[in-house]
Design a protein around this motif. Structure first.
Motif, mmCIF file in Angstrom:
data_model
loop_
_atom_site.group_PDB
_atom_site.id
_atom_site.type_symbol
_atom_site.label_atom_id
_atom_site.label_comp_id
_atom_site.label_asym_id
_atom_site.label_seq_id
_atom_site.Cartn_x
_atom_site.Cartn_y
_atom_site.Cartn_z
ATOM 1 N N HIS A 1 88.614 15.037 60.587
ATOM 2 C CA HIS A 1 87.389 14.274 60.363
ATOM 3 C C HIS A 1 86.166 14.990 60.960
ATOM 4 O O HIS A 1 85.093 15.031 60.343
ATOM 5 C CB HIS A 1 87.528 12.876 60.971
ATOM 6 C CG HIS A 1 88.427 11.988 60.187
ATOM 7 N ND1 HIS A 1 88.779 10.708 60.584
ATOM 8 C CD2 HIS A 1 89.077 12.191 59.009
ATOM 9 C CE1 HIS A 1 89.575 10.173 59.688
ATOM 10 N NE2 HIS A 1 89.784 11.054 58.734
ATOM 11 N N SER B 1 83.032 6.660 66.967
ATOM 12 C CA SER B 1 82.534 5.516 66.190
ATOM 13 C C SER B 1 83.657 4.860 65.400
ATOM 14 O O SER B 1 84.501 5.536 64.815
ATOM 15 C CB SER B 1 81.427 5.964 65.230
ATOM 16 O OG SER B 1 80.299 6.408 65.948
ATOM 17 N N LYS B 2 83.629 3.543 65.372
ATOM 18 C CA LYS B 2 84.653 2.782 64.655
ATOM 19 C C LYS B 2 84.153 2.272 63.305
ATOM 20 O O LYS B 2 84.935 2.070 62.381
ATOM 21 C CB LYS B 2 85.104 1.586 65.506
ATOM 22 C CG LYS B 2 85.637 1.959 66.883
ATOM 23 C CD LYS B 2 86.864 2.843 66.794
ATOM 24 C CE LYS B 2 87.405 3.170 68.203
ATOM 25 N NZ LYS B 2 88.568 4.090 68.132
ATOM 26 N N LYS B 3 82.827 2.051 63.215
ATOM 27 C CA LYS B 3 82.272 1.469 61.999
ATOM 28 C C LYS B 3 81.789 2.565 61.046
ATOM 29 O O LYS B 3 81.139 3.520 61.463
ATOM 30 C CB LYS B 3 81.116 0.535 62.341
ATOM 31 C CG LYS B 3 81.545 -0.674 63.171
ATOM 32 C CD LYS B 3 80.371 -1.603 63.444
ATOM 33 C CE LYS B 3 80.814 -2.822 64.242
ATOM 34 N NZ LYS B 3 79.686 -3.747 64.525
ATOM 35 N N ASN B 4 82.109 2.378 59.776
ATOM 36 C CA ASN B 4 81.717 3.363 58.762
ATOM 37 C C ASN B 4 80.199 3.478 58.629
ATOM 38 O O ASN B 4 79.670 4.556 58.353
ATOM 39 C CB ASN B 4 82.323 2.995 57.416
ATOM 40 C CG ASN B 4 83.821 3.205 57.371
ATOM 41 O OD1 ASN B 4 84.347 4.068 58.084
ATOM 42 N ND2 ASN B 4 84.519 2.416 56.564
ATOM 43 N N LEU B 5 79.479 2.349 58.833
ATOM 44 C CA LEU B 5 78.024 2.377 58.741
ATOM 45 C C LEU B 5 77.442 3.291 59.818
ATOM 46 O O LEU B 5 76.528 4.079 59.541
ATOM 47 C CB LEU B 5 77.447 0.967 58.900
ATOM 48 C CG LEU B 5 75.910 0.866 58.918
ATOM 49 C CD1 LEU B 5 75.329 1.393 57.602
ATOM 50 C CD2 LEU B 5 75.460 -0.568 59.170
ATOM 51 N N HIS B 6 77.979 3.211 61.033
ATOM 52 C CA HIS B 6 77.515 4.070 62.126
ATOM 53 C C HIS B 6 77.781 5.534 61.798
ATOM 54 O O HIS B 6 76.939 6.405 62.051
ATOM 55 C CB HIS B 6 78.210 3.686 63.429
ATOM 56 C CG HIS B 6 77.817 2.335 63.937
ATOM 57 N ND1 HIS B 6 78.470 1.708 64.978
ATOM 58 C CD2 HIS B 6 76.832 1.490 63.543
ATOM 59 C CE1 HIS B 6 77.905 0.537 65.211
ATOM 60 N NE2 HIS B 6 76.918 0.378 64.351
ATOM 61 N N LYS B 7 78.948 5.801 61.246
ATOM 62 C CA LYS B 7 79.296 7.180 60.891
ATOM 63 C C LYS B 7 78.363 7.718 59.803
ATOM 64 O O LYS B 7 77.942 8.883 59.844
ATOM 65 C CB LYS B 7 80.748 7.246 60.418
ATOM 66 C CG LYS B 7 81.759 6.972 61.525
ATOM 67 C CD LYS B 7 83.179 7.126 61.012
ATOM 68 C CE LYS B 7 84.172 6.914 62.161
ATOM 69 N NZ LYS B 7 85.574 7.105 61.745
ATOM 70 N N PHE B 8 78.032 6.856 58.847
ATOM 71 C CA PHE B 8 77.139 7.265 57.767
ATOM 72 C C PHE B 8 75.739 7.572 58.302
ATOM 73 O O PHE B 8 75.121 8.577 57.924
ATOM 74 C CB PHE B 8 77.079 6.171 56.706
ATOM 75 C CG PHE B 8 76.103 6.455 55.592
ATOM 76 C CD1 PHE B 8 76.379 7.444 54.660
ATOM 77 C CD2 PHE B 8 74.908 5.752 55.505
ATOM 78 C CE1 PHE B 8 75.476 7.725 53.631
ATOM 79 C CE2 PHE B 8 74.005 6.029 54.486
ATOM 80 C CZ PHE B 8 74.288 7.013 53.547
ATOM 81 N N PHE C 1 80.217 10.557 66.439
ATOM 82 C CA PHE C 1 80.962 10.343 65.201
ATOM 83 C C PHE C 1 82.447 10.154 65.509
ATOM 84 O O PHE C 1 83.102 9.273 64.935
ATOM 85 C CB PHE C 1 80.769 11.532 64.265
ATOM 86 C CG PHE C 1 81.737 11.554 63.119
ATOM 87 C CD1 PHE C 1 81.526 10.746 62.006
ATOM 88 C CD2 PHE C 1 82.855 12.381 63.149
ATOM 89 C CE1 PHE C 1 82.437 10.757 60.948
ATOM 90 C CE2 PHE C 1 83.753 12.393 62.100
ATOM 91 C CZ PHE C 1 83.547 11.583 60.993
#
Length: 429
Positions: free
Chosen positions: A246, A188-195, A185
């Motif tokens: 975060h 990770s740069k992409k919000n989709l990956h974090k989600f 997390f």
């Protein structure tokens, strides 16, 4: 051409690494003993890996064999060999000794494989995520089938054991991978990956609640408290406030969401609620009483024989005569439910000191490497520490040293510490 050869080596090393990590997925395949089959798989796969290194002419870093962790592990095995001189049952001692030797070669092989992967923190964490998803599938699919059909209670918890032998093992192997999801997390740069990571993280915690292992409840409490205290202590540095915030929000929000959902599906006064399970951690509980009885027997054995134990693997034999009242039919007190106490009964105080020294050396190595690292690497080292802490808690309340799937995981963690330490020495900046 050189790049292609290096790329090819990385692919093969990745495949071998994953094949080590899926040792626990091996089922009975007609064998009477699942654990025995897994030890056989691990020993044969070690041989395959060594042959791969030989035929591939892999360059094995000499620093690996000079590692203090490798040395501590080797000395522990040598000390275990000396117990053959006084053991009660030499056949059992040879069996357990062979497993420690398998673990030693597994430690070396995984360390070499991680070194071959250009020491990519992200790739290693993705391996753990991949394995976690496989383990989670078997437990989570059963869990949702149960709650679809009826109210969930404690009697169903062992149905969620998934690829392992019981729910306590499943709880430990799921929990020990959680910190690596936090690291993924963080990078990770992409919000989709974090989600998606948040969903997996939350689902894992829900299954841990459903498995209802009190050892894991303690681990989660220590993990959460340690994460909060440590990250808060470095919060004063302006350049790291955002990532620290975060990480804390990710963990505690997932914890709250998981807790709220799990409590909402339980009937009133459920025996699997967190409060109900916490209340059972007392001397009136049968399971707790049984463990305390085992601990008392083991401590008395160590006090009576502090120098020479009963021999490697022989506690299960010695305990029968010490506490015949605990024998129920053909069920005997096979383990102390504390790895450190059990090793002390079998190898004496010096033996358990040598075993503990493996973890002490790891802790010192992590601390030295942490001081020399940047923020991203420090987060990984911190998560590696918390994974180790979860294993230590499990070792204090169960017997992961006897479980192949637990051993492969802790050996992977030890290998990471070795490679981190080597890298830190070679790149002091």
């Amino acid at each position: 051409m050189e790049y292609l050869l290096k790329y090819k080596e990385t692919i093969f090393a990745s495949i071998l690494m994953v094949l080590f990590l899926i040792t626990g997925f091996n089922n009975y395949n007609g064998a009477l003993d699942k654990v025995g089959f897994q030890w056989l798989y691990l020993s044969l796969f070690n041989l395959v890996t060594i042959l791969f290194f030989i035929f591939n002419k892999s360059q094995i870093p000499s620093e690996i064999f000079r590692s203090k962790i490798i040395l501590a592990y080797f000395l522990f095995i040598i000390f275990g060999i000396t117990s053959l001189l006084y053991t009660l049952n030499i056949t059992e001692s040879l069996l357990i000794l062979s497993r420690w030797v398998i673990c030693f070669f597994t430690l070396i092989n995984i360390t070499v494989l991680i070194s071959s992967l250009n020491f990519d923190f992200k790739l290693i964490s993705l391996f753990f995520l991949f394995i976690l998803l496989g383990e989670l599938f078997f437990s989570a699919s059963t869990f949702f089938q149960i709650i679809f059909l009826t109210d969930y209670d404690f009697s169903y918890s062992n149905l969620l054991k998934g690829v392992t032998g019981n729910k306590n093992i499943t709880s430990s192997i799921l929990a020990i991978k959680l910190p690596f999801l936090l690291y993924l997390f963080h990078i990770s740069k992409k919000n989709l990956h974090k989600f998606l990571l948040f969903l997996v993280y939350s689902l894992t915690i829900i299954i841990l609640f459903a498995l209802s292992s009190r050892a894991v409840y303690i681990s989660l409490t220590l993990f959460s408290s340690g994460l909060f205290i440590f990250l808060l202590s470095i919060y004063s540095k302006k350049n790291i406030r955002k990532p620290v915030t975060h990480i804390l929000l990710f963990h505690f929000f997932a914890l709250i969401i998981s807790f709220t959902y799990f409590q909402s599906i339980l009937p009133p006064n459920s025996n699997v609620s967190l409060f109900s399970r916490a209340v059972t951690i007392n001397t009136l509980d049968t399971s707790t009483n049984q463990r305390l009885s085992y601990y008392k027997l083991a401590i008395n054995q160590v006090l009576d024989n502090p120098i020479v134990g009963v021999g490697l693997g022989n506690w299960k034999i010695e305990s029968i005569g010490l506490d015949p009242s605990s024998i129920n039919g053909y069920t005997v007190p096979y383990h102390v439910h504390n790895d450190f106490l059990e090793i002390a009964t079998e190898l004496g105080i010096l033996g358990v000191i040598l075993y503990i020294s493996i973890f002490v050396v790891c802790l010192l190595a992590l601390y030295k490497s942490y001081k020399k690292s940047d923020l991203t690497n420090q987060i990984f080292i911190l998560m590696l520490f918390f994974s180790g802490l979860i294993y230590i808690v499990d070792s204090s309340l169960n017997f992961p040293y006897a479980r192949v799937i637990n051993q492969v995981m802790i050996l992977s963690l030890l290998s990471l510490v070795i490679v981190i330490s080597i890298r830190s020495k070679n790149n002091p900046s």
